[in-house]
Design an enzyme around this catalytic site. Structure first.
Site, PDB file in Angstrom:
ATOM      1  N   HIS A 274       0.863  -1.023   0.011  1.00 24.87           N
ATOM      2  CA  HIS A 274       0.016   0.172  -0.063  1.00 24.87           C
ATOM      3  C   HIS A 274       0.696   1.286  -0.026  1.00 24.87           C
ATOM      4  O   HIS A 274       2.122   1.224   0.044  1.00 24.87           O
ATOM      5  CB  HIS A 274      -1.074  -0.118   1.192  1.00 24.87           C
ATOM      6  CG  HIS A 274      -0.164  -0.137   2.366  1.00 24.87           C
ATOM      7  ND1 HIS A 274      -0.009  -1.144   3.285  1.00 24.87           N
ATOM      8  CD2 HIS A 274       0.558   1.007   3.084  1.00 24.87           C
ATOM      9  CE1 HIS A 274       0.489  -0.846   4.147  1.00 24.87           C
ATOM     10  NE2 HIS A 274       1.018   0.264   4.373  1.00 24.87           N
TER      11      HIS A 274
HETATM   12  C1  T46 Z   1       3.206   0.805   6.631  1.00 31.69           C
HETATM   13  C2  T46 Z   1       3.814  -0.691   6.785  1.00 31.69           C
HETATM   14  C3  T46 Z   1       5.570  -0.369   6.800  1.00 31.69           C
HETATM   15  C4  T46 Z   1      -3.385  -0.764  13.997  1.00 31.69           C
HETATM   16  O1  T46 Z   1      -4.311  -1.140  14.554  1.00 31.69           O
HETATM   17  N1  T46 Z   1      -2.702   0.199  14.339  1.00 31.69           N
HETATM   18  C5  T46 Z   1      -1.403   0.469  13.691  1.00 31.69           C
HETATM   19  O2  T46 Z   1      -0.868   1.487  13.854  1.00 31.69           O
HETATM   20  C6  T46 Z   1      -1.199  -0.486  12.299  1.00 31.69           C
HETATM   21  C7  T46 Z   1       0.219  -0.023  11.677  1.00 31.69           C
HETATM   22  C8  T46 Z   1      -1.811  -1.493  12.215  1.00 31.69           C
HETATM   23  N2  T46 Z   1      -3.003  -1.898  12.975  1.00 31.69           N
HETATM   24  C9  T46 Z   1      -3.597  -2.867  12.617  1.00 31.69           C
HETATM   25  C10 T46 Z   1      -4.490  -2.913  11.452  1.00 31.69           C
HETATM   26  C11 T46 Z   1      -4.454  -4.462  10.920  1.00 31.69           C
HETATM   27  O3  T46 Z   1      -5.541  -5.087  11.267  1.00 31.69           O
HETATM   28  O4  T46 Z   1      -2.800  -4.114  12.672  1.00 31.69           O
HETATM   29  C12 T46 Z   1      -3.221  -5.018  11.463  1.00 31.69           C
HETATM   30  C13 T46 Z   1      -2.078  -5.313  10.424  1.00 31.69           C
HETATM   31  O5  T46 Z   1      -1.717  -3.961   9.740  1.00 31.69           O
HETATM   32  P1  T46 Z   1      -1.301  -3.872   8.233  1.00 31.69           P
HETATM   33  O6  T46 Z   1      -1.830  -4.885   7.559  1.00 31.69           O
HETATM   34  O7  T46 Z   1      -1.514  -2.605   7.870  1.00 31.69           O
HETATM   35  O8  T46 Z   1       0.120  -4.017   8.453  1.00 31.69           O
HETATM   36  P2  T46 Z   1       1.338  -4.112   7.238  1.00 31.69           P
HETATM   37  O9  T46 Z   1       2.534  -4.718   7.608  1.00 31.69           O
HETATM   38  O10 T46 Z   1       0.994  -4.521   5.794  1.00 31.69           O
HETATM   39  O11 T46 Z   1       1.720  -2.398   7.138  1.00 31.69           O
HETATM   40  C14 T46 Z   1       2.185  -1.604   8.238  1.00 31.69           C
HETATM   41  C15 T46 Z   1       1.574  -0.382   8.140  1.00 31.69           C
HETATM   42  O12 T46 Z   1       0.295  -0.363   8.556  1.00 31.69           O
HETATM   43  C16 T46 Z   1       1.759   0.753   7.175  1.00 31.69           C
HETATM   44  O13 T46 Z   1       1.276   2.134   7.607  1.00 31.69           O
HETATM   45  O14 T46 Z   1       3.537   1.719   5.950  1.00 31.69           O
HETATM   46  O15 T46 Z   1       3.628  -1.367   8.011  1.00 31.69           O
END
Ligand code: T46
Length: 138
Positions: A49
């Protein structure tokens, strides 16, 4: 594409190493949120993303991983394997984190609170967004 990697100052002595990160001194923005990922399953690709406004710094504080950055025109792969190095990711940048070592802990310092509205999760939307922005600059 210019890659901005910060090399932080380790404060080492005969007990080991310590790295301190202060906003505006070591990190170019106000740190509003810190999160980290660990126990990443082998072969997984995270991220996929971009963010509309968020700025972040990624530090692999243990183990290693790779980050693929894509600004819509160019892609680059950046290995993260040192706990005193931080990769700056600006807004409007597609990111993918992969090739995590089993012991990897990837810590992220973020310029804002978590906001799902800030995410661009569809690659075609991201490309449109980037191209529209560069059209407006002309
Ligand atoms: C990014 C890359 C480097 C939260 O509740 N709070 C938070 O601050 C974050 C980051 C995530 N979440 C929850 C949302 C999802 O249910 O944690 C779960 C996993 O998040 P996500 O699928 O977005 O994780 P990544 O590793 O794909 O991405 C993350 C960050 O979301 C994003 O901003 O730049 O790491």
């Amino acid at each position: 594409m210019q890659i901005v990697k910060y090399v932080f100052q380790p404060h080492g002595d005969d007990r080991g190493q310590l790295v301190a990160l202060e906003e505006y001194r070591d990190i170019p923005f106000e740190i509003k949120r810190v999160y980290y990922m660990y126990d990443t399953v082998a072969g997984v690709v995270r991220g996929k993303h971009a963010h509309r406004t968020l700025e972040q710094i990624l530090v692999c504080i243990h183990g290693s991983c790779k980050v693929r950055l894509d600004n819509g025109y160019e892609k680059k792969i950046i290995p993260l394997e040192r706990p005193y190095e931080g990769l700056y990711i600006a807004n409007n940048m597609w990111r993918e984190m992969y090739d995590f070592s089993p012991d990897a802990v990837l810590m992220v310092l973020a310029s804002d609170m978590y906001d799902e509205q800030d995410y661009i999760r569809d690659y075609d939307d991201f490309i449109n967004c980037v191209k529209n922005k560069s059209l407006k600059k002309i």
